[in-house]
Design a protein around this motif. Structure first.
Motif, PDB file in Angstrom:
ATOM      1  N   SER A  90       0.726  -1.215   0.173  1.00 41.26           N
ATOM      2  CA  SER A  90       0.011  -0.073  -0.068  1.00 41.26           C
ATOM      3  C   SER A  90       0.823   1.381  -0.059  1.00 41.26           C
ATOM      4  N   ASP A  91       1.941   1.188   0.695  1.00 40.96           N
ATOM      5  CA  ASP A  91       2.980   2.344   0.814  1.00 40.96           C
ATOM      6  C   ASP A  91       4.460   1.975   0.915  1.00 40.96           C
ATOM      7  N   ALA A  92       5.063   1.801  -0.261  1.00 43.23           N
ATOM      8  CA  ALA A  92       6.235   1.414  -0.359  1.00 43.23           C
ATOM      9  C   ALA A  92       7.377   2.098   0.602  1.00 43.23           C
ATOM     10  N   LEU A  93       7.011   3.395   1.177  1.00 41.82           N
ATOM     11  CA  LEU A  93       8.149   4.168   2.005  1.00 41.82           C
ATOM     12  C   LEU A  93       7.941   3.525   3.366  1.00 41.82           C
ATOM     13  N   ASN A  94       6.681   2.880   3.645  1.00 40.23           N
ATOM     14  CA  ASN A  94       6.553   2.320   4.964  1.00 40.23           C
ATOM     15  C   ASN A  94       6.657   0.994   5.149  1.00 40.23           C
ATOM     16  N   VAL A 104      11.571   3.102  -5.846  1.00 39.85           N
ATOM     17  CA  VAL A 104      10.882   3.802  -5.043  1.00 39.85           C
ATOM     18  C   VAL A 104      11.428   5.079  -4.726  1.00 39.85           C
ATOM     19  N   THR A 105      12.652   5.111  -4.632  1.00 37.25           N
ATOM     20  CA  THR A 105      13.305   6.849  -4.353  1.00 37.25           C
ATOM     21  C   THR A 105      13.577   7.371  -5.650  1.00 37.25           C
ATOM     22  N   GLY A 106      13.555   6.658  -6.769  1.00 32.22           N
ATOM     23  CA  GLY A 106      13.652   7.351  -7.880  1.00 32.22           C
ATOM     24  C   GLY A 106      12.590   6.861  -8.915  1.00 32.22           C
ATOM     25  N   GLU A 107      12.690   7.181 -10.109  1.00 35.97           N
ATOM     26  CA  GLU A 107      11.698   6.724 -11.204  1.00 35.97           C
ATOM     27  C   GLU A 107      11.454   5.380 -11.223  1.00 35.97           C
ATOM     28  N   PRO A 108      10.079   5.164 -11.293  1.00 35.33           N
ATOM     29  CA  PRO A 108       9.028   5.793 -11.540  1.00 35.33           C
ATOM     30  C   PRO A 108       8.537   5.853 -10.076  1.00 35.33           C
ATOM     31  N   LYS A 109       9.240   5.862  -9.075  1.00 39.60           N
ATOM     32  CA  LYS A 109       8.749   6.531  -7.640  1.00 39.60           C
ATOM     33  C   LYS A 109       7.314   5.737  -7.217  1.00 39.60           C
ATOM     34  N   ILE A 110       7.574   4.315  -7.089  1.00 43.93           N
ATOM     35  CA  ILE A 110       6.627   3.673  -6.837  1.00 43.93           C
ATOM     36  C   ILE A 110       6.327   3.991  -5.197  1.00 43.93           C
ATOM     37  N   ARG A 111       4.782   4.141  -5.076  1.00 42.21           N
ATOM     38  CA  ARG A 111       4.474   4.168  -3.460  1.00 42.21           C
ATOM     39  C   ARG A 111       3.287   2.783  -3.416  1.00 42.21           C
ATOM     40  N   PHE A 112       2.547   2.802  -4.393  1.00 42.70           N
ATOM     41  CA  PHE A 112       1.692   1.557  -4.228  1.00 42.70           C
ATOM     42  C   PHE A 112       1.833   0.652  -5.582  1.00 42.70           C
ATOM     43  N   TYR A 113       1.690  -0.566  -5.077  1.00 34.00           N
ATOM     44  CA  TYR A 113       1.962  -1.718  -5.978  1.00 34.00           C
ATOM     45  C   TYR A 113       0.930  -2.637  -5.631  1.00 34.00           C
ATOM     46  N   ALA A 114       0.266  -3.468  -6.665  1.00 36.71           N
ATOM     47  CA  ALA A 114      -0.597  -4.630  -6.521  1.00 36.71           C
ATOM     48  C   ALA A 114      -0.213  -5.268  -7.841  1.00 36.71           C
ATOM     49  N   GLY A 115       0.160  -6.641  -7.608  1.00 31.44           N
ATOM     50  CA  GLY A 115       0.189  -7.485  -8.603  1.00 31.44           C
ATOM     51  C   GLY A 115      -0.409  -8.999  -8.653  1.00 31.44           C
ATOM     52  N   ARG A 137      -1.898   3.786  -1.636  1.00 25.22           N
ATOM     53  CA  ARG A 137      -3.587   3.554  -1.711  1.00 25.22           C
ATOM     54  C   ARG A 137      -3.921   2.066  -1.247  1.00 25.22           C
ATOM     55  N   VAL A 138      -5.292   2.103  -1.094  1.00 29.66           N
ATOM     56  CA  VAL A 138      -5.542   0.879  -0.419  1.00 29.66           C
ATOM     57  C   VAL A 138      -6.529   0.160  -1.853  1.00 29.66           C
ATOM     58  N   LEU A 139      -6.201  -1.274  -1.841  1.00 31.09           N
ATOM     59  CA  LEU A 139      -6.791  -1.999  -2.925  1.00 31.09           C
ATOM     60  C   LEU A 139      -8.211  -2.539  -2.493  1.00 31.09           C
ATOM     61  N   THR A 140      -9.348  -2.185  -3.183  1.00 29.38           N
ATOM     62  CA  THR A 140     -10.742  -2.617  -2.772  1.00 29.38           C
ATOM     63  C   THR A 140     -10.712  -4.095  -3.018  1.00 29.38           C
ATOM     64  N   CYS A 141     -11.913  -4.669  -2.734  1.00 34.69           N
ATOM     65  CA  CYS A 141     -12.181  -6.197  -2.779  1.00 34.69           C
ATOM     66  C   CYS A 141     -12.422  -6.178  -4.511  1.00 34.69           C
ATOM     67  N   GLU A 142     -13.160  -5.272  -4.717  1.00 31.89           N
ATOM     68  CA  GLU A 142     -13.530  -5.321  -6.304  1.00 31.89           C
ATOM     69  C   GLU A 142     -12.351  -5.301  -7.222  1.00 31.89           C
ATOM     70  N   GLN A 143     -11.567  -4.301  -6.772  1.00 32.79           N
ATOM     71  CA  GLN A 143     -10.157  -4.027  -7.707  1.00 32.79           C
ATOM     72  C   GLN A 143      -9.409  -5.430  -7.638  1.00 32.79           C
ATOM     73  N   ARG A 144      -9.338  -5.948  -6.282  1.00 35.97           N
ATOM     74  CA  ARG A 144      -8.537  -7.154  -6.338  1.00 35.97           C
ATOM     75  C   ARG A 144      -8.867  -8.227  -7.148  1.00 35.97           C
ATOM     76  N   SER A 145     -10.240  -8.426  -7.223  1.00 37.68           N
ATOM     77  CA  SER A 145     -10.906  -9.337  -8.024  1.00 37.68           C
ATOM     78  C   SER A 145     -10.781  -9.117  -9.602  1.00 37.68           C
ATOM     79  N   ALA A 146     -10.920  -7.887  -9.942  1.00 35.12           N
ATOM     80  CA  ALA A 146     -10.730  -7.243 -11.206  1.00 35.12           C
ATOM     81  C   ALA A 146      -9.482  -7.878 -11.700  1.00 35.12           C
ATOM     82  N   LEU A 147      -8.340  -7.584 -10.956  1.00 29.45           N
ATOM     83  CA  LEU A 147      -6.926  -7.611 -11.360  1.00 29.45           C
ATOM     84  C   LEU A 147      -6.650  -9.234 -11.494  1.00 29.45           C
ATOM     85  N   ARG A 148      -7.153  -9.859 -10.690  1.00 32.87           N
ATOM     86  CA  ARG A 148      -7.016 -11.433 -10.620  1.00 32.87           C
ATOM     87  C   ARG A 148      -7.615 -11.781 -11.928  1.00 32.87           C
TER      88      ARG A 148
END
Lengths: 522, 121
Positions: A90-94, A104-115, A137-148
């Motif tokens: 949800s937040d790469a910096l954390n 994360v520190t450079g391009e493309p400056k990733i903060r949120f990742y869902a794979g 970001r937070v991944l909703t249930c619908e988004q998770r299902s769509a990604l799957r």
């Protein structure tokens, strides 16, 4: 940063990846559309199809990213392939695994990742369909299902792509055999035109394939063989296989070649698949053999005529009385010259019949007459062996060559007499059948073992009767009978039980009269 | 009865001569070919001629025509001797005007009888 570890199934996973043959290929619309869909559904600036190989992650499709690949060390996806379900940061910096990652520190400056894992049907994770944002970001249930679901679509696409590639290569392999074959291979239409020919056709006939496809194939067939070729085509159209068919094709140089075919129709497609080969050489050998046999037989017959005649005159005593032993000797020589002459006559007869040089003089003839004449011919021989011949004959008119049918009957009768015990009876029975007459010659002789029955009608095949009384024959008699009956469009066979006797029968076409009585004699 | 045998094959000729002579008790003269045969027929006036069909040079058919063309031999009955056992060929010889046909190989013991039967049907 914590570098991703290596999955337990790494070796199999890499083999599976290689099997798809997709790494370092050019972009493909189907995959580009799927990342586009992912980016739009999940409202992110970056979406990727990432495949993890030994040292890097390579992107088959990407949106919002310039790089075509990154090292596996810094890859989020290399972490994701360890999991079974959507991998979310949800937040790469954390996150202690990623906070100092150069992506994360450079391009493309990733903060949120869902794979979502790209899992093969046999359970290996090749990589992910992933979405990336520059904000936590937070991944909703619908988004998770769509990604799957979208990840599943990517795998399906990969599978499809692999199957198409396999099929294409299999086709190419078959094409190679098609082109290489020395035998003729072709596909023809029910319309009588070739559709596809292998190069062997050009070598065999001298025409280009285009020329042969242009005209109906029957035009290339020898005029004498066209009717039977069209008849064979009709059978194929009716869905029947061609197991063996031979006809002659005319080559560009005017010469004819004998071609032997096997073919299989596909009535739904209206196509015929055929394989063929040039059998001209075999036909030529056959012809030479027949000529040779005919010539040799003729050449043998002339001197034999003189030998036989001389011996006959000597044996008869008209040239002066011989001493007892000398006379015996001459009789042995004469008897054997007769055997030799019979053999040569039968070889000639059989060769003529086989090569179709003998025309059957087919006309209606009363069955009774044919049977009676045959019995008359054999009666002296039968009397000499002490055998009675009985005749049972219904009224019928047979359609055949009287002389030839009589030859068959005399042959069967002489066998029956030869193999009967002295004092026995041989029965000749005519049996009416629809459009046919069956003539049966029954003896009560020693019979024929079942194993020997099949080969009896082959030439030069004689049964080993095991009988002490030698019963010499030429071994051609039944082969000749078979040839004659087959030329009449009839059939010939036998029924026999060892020690109980044999019944030889043949069937020929007949006009069967109303049964008003039957001729009998014995 | 006097017979003239015309055949180019010495052995066949000899067997026929012996058959007709010894078995058939006939007087037999022989010729080795068509020309000699026609000349002998004129000189000897046989009761019949046994004529081989296949001979080099003047064959049986040509010899037959020559015999028919000469008044001195035109009425002498001719029996052909041929190896061609085909029915059509036999008919052709009969159509030529032959009295009959004897097929080769002939049986020397029955040849005189066969010929007598042909000449006196």
């Amino acid at each position: 940063m914590i570098a991703p570890s290596i999955p337990a199934d790494e070796a199999e996973r890499l083999t599976a990846l290689a099997r798809y043959g997709i790494l370092d290929t050019t972009p493909e619309e189907a995959f580009d559309e799927l990342v586009g869909l992912a980016a739009s559904v999940l409202q992110v600036p970056v979406a990727l199809i990432s495949l993890v190989d030994e040292s890097r992650q390579w992107f088959k499709a990407r949106i919002g990213l310039d790089k075509a690949s990154t090292s596996r060390e810094v890859s989020f996806c290399a972490h994701a392939i360890h999991d079974d379900d959507v991998f979310v940061v949800s937040d790469a910096l954390n996150d202690p695994r990623f906070f100092d990652n150069p992506l994360v520190t450079g391009e493309p400056k990733i903060r949120f990742y869902a794979g979502a894992q790209l899992t093969t049907p046999d359970g290996h994770n090749l990589g992910t369909l992933c979405v990336i944002d520059r904000h936590p970001r937070v991944l909703t249930c619908e988004q998770r299902s769509a990604l799957r679901s979208l990840a599943h679509q990517v795998v399906m696409q990969l599978e499809l792509r692999r199957q198409v590639a396999e099929r294409t290569s299999a086709e190419r392999e078959l094409d190679r055999f098609f082109d290489l074959s020395i035998d003729l291979l072709c596909i023809a239409g029910f319309d009588g035109h070739f559709r596809r020919l292998n190069p062997a056709f050009e070598t065999a006939f001298g025409y280009s394939r285009a020329e042969m496809i242009e005209r109906p194939f029957v035009e290339f067939v020898h005029p004498d063989d066209r009717a039977k070729t069209l008849a064979e085509l009709d059978r194929l159209r009716a869905g029947q296989q061609t197991v063996h068919f031979e006809n002659r094709y005319i080559c560009r140089d005017g010469s004819a070649k004998w071609i032997a075919w096997t073919a299989s129709p596909s009535p739904e497609a209206g196509l015929i698949y055929a394989a063929a080969r040039d059998v001209s050489e075999r036909h030529e050998v056959e012809r030479m053999k027949n000529d040779f046999v005919a010539t040799v037989s003729h050449e043998l017959r002339t001197p034999l005529t003189s030998i036989h005649g001389s011996l006959g005159l000597l044996a008869s005593g008209v040239m002066g009385e011989l001493s007892g032993e000398a006379r015996q000797m001459v009789i042995v020589a004469e008897r054997n010259s007769v055997r030799l002459m019979t053999l040569i006559n039968e070889i000639l007869d059989f060769e003529k019949l086989q090569s179709g040089k003998v025309e059957m003089d087919v006309r209606p003839a009363p069955l009774l007459r044919v049977l009676e004449r045959s019995i008359e011919t054999i009666s002296a021989y039968a009397t000499q062996h002490g055998i009675d011949i009985e005749l049972h004959c219904p009224r019928a008119t047979i359609l055949g060559d009287e002389t030839r049918l009589s030859q068959v009957l005399v042959n069967l009768l002489s066998n029956a007499v030869k193999y009967s015990e002295r004092g026995g009876t041989v029965r000749v029975v005519g049996v009416l059948q629809p459009g046919m007459v069956e003539v049966r010659v029954e003896d009560r002789g020693c019979g024929i073992a079942e194993g020997a029955q099949k080969r009896l009608f082959e030439r030069f095949h004689q049964i080993d009767s095991g009988d002490a009384r030698a019963k010499p024959g030429t071994g051609l008699g039944l082969a000749i009978c078979k040839a004659i009956i087959e030329q009449h469009g009839g059939s010939i066979g036998l029924e026999s039980n060892e020690r109980e006797g044999s019944t030889f029968w043949f069937r020929v076409p007949a006009v069967v009269m109303q049964v008003t009585g039957e001729g009998q004699r014995s | 009865m006097k017979a003239l045998v015309i055949d180019d094959e010495e052995d066949v000729r000899f067997v026929a001569q012996m058959s007709l002579g010894r078995v058939g008790q006939m007087t037999v003269v022989v010729a080795t070919g068509g020309e000699e045969g026609v000349a002998l027929a004129k000189a000897e006036q046989p009761d019949f001629i046994l004529l081989d069909m296949m001979m080099p040079g003047m064959d049986g058919a040509a010899t037959f025509r020559a015999l028919r063309a000469d008044a001195a031999t035109a009425t002498i009955p001719v029996v052909f001797l041929t190896a061609k056992a085909m029915a059509a060929d036999v008919q052709r010889l009969i159509d030529l005007g032959a009295k009959g046909v004897v097929l080769k190989p002939f049986n020397p013991m029955t040849l005189p009888r066969e010929i007598t039967a042909i000449l006196n049907p």
